[in-house]
Design an enzyme around this catalytic site. Sequence first.
Site, PDB file in Angstrom:
ATOM      1  N   ASN A  62       0.867  -1.190   0.000  1.00 26.21           N
ATOM      2  CA  ASN A  62       0.000   0.000   0.000  1.00 26.21           C
ATOM      3  C   ASN A  62       0.897   1.231   0.000  1.00 26.21           C
ATOM      4  O   ASN A  62       1.500   1.562   1.023  1.00 26.21           O
ATOM      5  CB  ASN A  62      -0.891  -0.041   1.259  1.00 26.21           C
ATOM      6  CG  ASN A  62      -1.740   1.211   1.406  1.00 26.21           C
ATOM      7  OD1 ASN A  62      -1.855   2.025   0.484  1.00 26.21           O
ATOM      8  ND2 ASN A  62      -2.346   1.372   2.575  1.00 26.21           N
ATOM      9  N   TRP A  63       0.972   1.894  -1.145  1.00 27.48           N
ATOM     10  CA  TRP A  63       1.880   3.038  -1.278  1.00 27.48           C
ATOM     11  C   TRP A  63       1.274   4.337  -0.739  1.00 27.48           C
ATOM     12  O   TRP A  63       1.917   5.373  -0.764  1.00 27.48           O
ATOM     13  CB  TRP A  63       2.288   3.206  -2.743  1.00 27.48           C
ATOM     14  CG  TRP A  63       3.227   2.147  -3.232  1.00 27.48           C
ATOM     15  CD1 TRP A  63       3.814   1.148  -2.495  1.00 27.48           C
ATOM     16  CD2 TRP A  63       3.719   1.966  -4.574  1.00 27.48           C
ATOM     17  NE1 TRP A  63       4.618   0.368  -3.277  1.00 27.48           N
ATOM     18  CE2 TRP A  63       4.585   0.844  -4.565  1.00 27.48           C
ATOM     19  CE3 TRP A  63       3.514   2.636  -5.788  1.00 27.48           C
ATOM     20  CZ2 TRP A  63       5.235   0.396  -5.707  1.00 27.48           C
ATOM     21  CZ3 TRP A  63       4.164   2.185  -6.940  1.00 27.48           C
ATOM     22  CH2 TRP A  63       5.012   1.078  -6.895  1.00 27.48           C
ATOM     23  N   LYS A  64       0.029   4.270  -0.301  1.00 17.96           N
ATOM     24  CA  LYS A  64      -0.651   5.442   0.291  1.00 17.96           C
ATOM     25  C   LYS A  64      -0.468   6.691  -0.594  1.00 17.96           C
ATOM     26  O   LYS A  64      -0.436   6.575  -1.802  1.00 17.96           O
ATOM     27  CB  LYS A  64      -0.140   5.662   1.713  1.00 17.96           C
ATOM     28  CG  LYS A  64      -0.199   4.383   2.558  1.00 17.96           C
ATOM     29  CD  LYS A  64      -0.074   4.634   4.027  1.00 17.96           C
ATOM     30  CE  LYS A  64      -0.040   3.302   4.755  1.00 17.96           C
ATOM     31  NZ  LYS A  64      -0.106   3.407   6.187  1.00 17.96           N
TER      32      LYS A  64
ATOM     33  N   HIS B 244      -9.716   0.833   5.070  1.00 15.86           N
ATOM     34  CA  HIS B 244      -8.409   0.981   5.724  1.00 15.86           C
ATOM     35  C   HIS B 244      -8.581   1.906   6.925  1.00 15.86           C
ATOM     36  O   HIS B 244      -9.362   2.855   6.879  1.00 15.86           O
ATOM     37  CB  HIS B 244      -7.398   1.553   4.725  1.00 15.86           C
ATOM     38  CG  HIS B 244      -5.997   1.533   5.253  1.00 15.86           C
ATOM     39  ND1 HIS B 244      -5.531   2.473   6.147  1.00 15.86           N
ATOM     40  CD2 HIS B 244      -4.965   0.681   5.030  1.00 15.86           C
ATOM     41  CE1 HIS B 244      -4.273   2.193   6.453  1.00 15.86           C
ATOM     42  NE2 HIS B 244      -3.913   1.115   5.784  1.00 15.86           N
TER      43      HIS B 244
ATOM     44  N   GLY C  68       2.601  -1.293   4.397  1.00 16.51           N
ATOM     45  CA  GLY C  68       2.611   0.131   4.070  1.00 16.51           C
ATOM     46  C   GLY C  68       4.037   0.612   3.864  1.00 16.51           C
ATOM     47  O   GLY C  68       4.630   0.433   2.798  1.00 16.51           O
ATOM     48  N   GLY C  69       4.609   1.190   4.899  1.00 19.53           N
ATOM     49  CA  GLY C  69       5.940   1.818   4.824  1.00 19.53           C
ATOM     50  C   GLY C  69       6.999   0.972   4.128  1.00 19.53           C
ATOM     51  O   GLY C  69       7.707   1.474   3.239  1.00 19.53           O
TER      52      GLY C  69
ATOM     53  N   GLU D 206      -6.930   4.272   8.030  1.00 17.94           N
ATOM     54  CA  GLU D 206      -6.740   5.710   7.757  1.00 17.94           C
ATOM     55  C   GLU D 206      -7.993   6.307   7.127  1.00 17.94           C
ATOM     56  O   GLU D 206      -8.324   7.465   7.352  1.00 17.94           O
ATOM     57  CB  GLU D 206      -5.492   5.909   6.878  1.00 17.94           C
ATOM     58  CG  GLU D 206      -4.218   5.743   7.698  1.00 17.94           C
ATOM     59  CD  GLU D 206      -3.024   5.217   6.932  1.00 17.94           C
ATOM     60  OE1 GLU D 206      -3.024   5.262   5.691  1.00 17.94           O
ATOM     61  OE2 GLU D 206      -2.075   4.741   7.589  1.00 17.94           O
TER      62      GLU D 206
ATOM     63  N   GLY E 170       2.179   1.768  10.959  1.00 15.11           N
ATOM     64  CA  GLY E 170       3.138   2.865  10.852  1.00 15.11           C
ATOM     65  C   GLY E 170       3.840   3.207  12.157  1.00 15.11           C
ATOM     66  O   GLY E 170       4.480   4.256  12.258  1.00 15.11           O
TER      67      GLY E 170
ATOM     68  N   SER F 229       3.183  -2.569  10.454  1.00 17.12           N
ATOM     69  CA  SER F 229       4.637  -2.530  10.670  1.00 17.12           C
ATOM     70  C   SER F 229       5.350  -3.808  10.223  1.00 17.12           C
ATOM     71  O   SER F 229       6.319  -4.246  10.854  1.00 17.12           O
ATOM     72  CB  SER F 229       4.959  -2.218  12.134  1.00 17.12           C
ATOM     73  OG  SER F 229       4.465  -0.936  12.479  1.00 17.12           O
TER      74      SER F 229
ATOM     75  N   GLU G 124      -5.726  -5.431  10.710  1.00 11.75           N
ATOM     76  CA  GLU G 124      -4.728  -4.379  10.869  1.00 11.75           C
ATOM     77  C   GLU G 124      -4.986  -3.613  12.171  1.00 11.75           C
ATOM     78  O   GLU G 124      -5.752  -2.632  12.183  1.00 11.75           O
ATOM     79  CB  GLU G 124      -4.812  -3.398   9.695  1.00 11.75           C
ATOM     80  CG  GLU G 124      -4.461  -3.998   8.370  1.00 11.75           C
ATOM     81  CD  GLU G 124      -3.801  -2.973   7.457  1.00 11.75           C
ATOM     82  OE1 GLU G 124      -2.642  -3.178   7.115  1.00 11.75           O
ATOM     83  OE2 GLU G 124      -4.431  -1.960   7.141  1.00 11.75           O
TER      84      GLU G 124
END
Length: 266
Positions: A17-19, A103, A242-243, A105, A181, A221, A175
């Site tokens: 997930n490159w957000k 998600h 993600g990151g 976010e 994150g 993470s 999640e």
Amino acid sequence: MIAKTKSFRRRPIAIGNWKMHMTLAEATAAARQLSELLGDARLVEIVIAPTYTALQAVGEVLKGTGILLAAQNVHWDDQGAYTGEVSPIQLKDAGCRVVLIGHSERRTIFGETDEMVRRKLIAALREGLSAVVCVGETLEQRRTGQTAAVVRAQLEKGLADATNGLFDRLLIAYEPIWAIGTGQVATAAQISEVHALIRQHLAKILGPDSAEAIRVIYGGSVTPGNIADLAAIKDLDGVLVGGASLKPDGFAAIVKTLEKARTGPH
Ligand code: PEP
């Protein structure tokens, strides 16, 4: 229906997930690097979710590689006066095969509700997209013993329109919000416990065969450093990253470790 046999195994999946990161040039360069690093990975299904503006260009780069294109969000209507929104038909048109729904976010920053998740899920599935529904608790909810109730409620409401026919393209991502994150990864016991309750709920609403076939993945993470421990967790069918997915070599290392775990004894 997918036959349930003793040797039945769900294909593991790794979703990046490159957000809201990367310009077009950066996204296409990362996709190119990923295709070189992972073009031959067959045991693990690989999915990349770039930002909307890069979908089509990244899709072009990924063509023929087996790596699937995903969107990070979707609207529930096919078209209409919804400024800033993108419909399932438009996502398919841009080359998407998969979409993330609910998600944390989206839920915490943009006020997305379980009712919106329900509508988005049905719309995405109806258009032939695969849907990854994200669920998970806050740190406060975990501390006060509400994790099971929170996740169950998210599933109950979000999957309220569940029917067997549509749901063969459903995935659930557990999640925990406190792990996203933050560098704080959930323990194997925490993941197993929640995955078990997710599968119980799926069995209740869709029957045991569907519940057995649907992939339940973990996000929060995940890094090349902790993926080996995560991959060893029974009933974990993959990861949402993600990151660590922003660096192609790091994401490739995660995929390779998942692949290795699949080829070893389980
Ligand atoms: C995510 O965005 O779904 C996620 C799990 O992020 P991170 O890997 O950075 O925790």
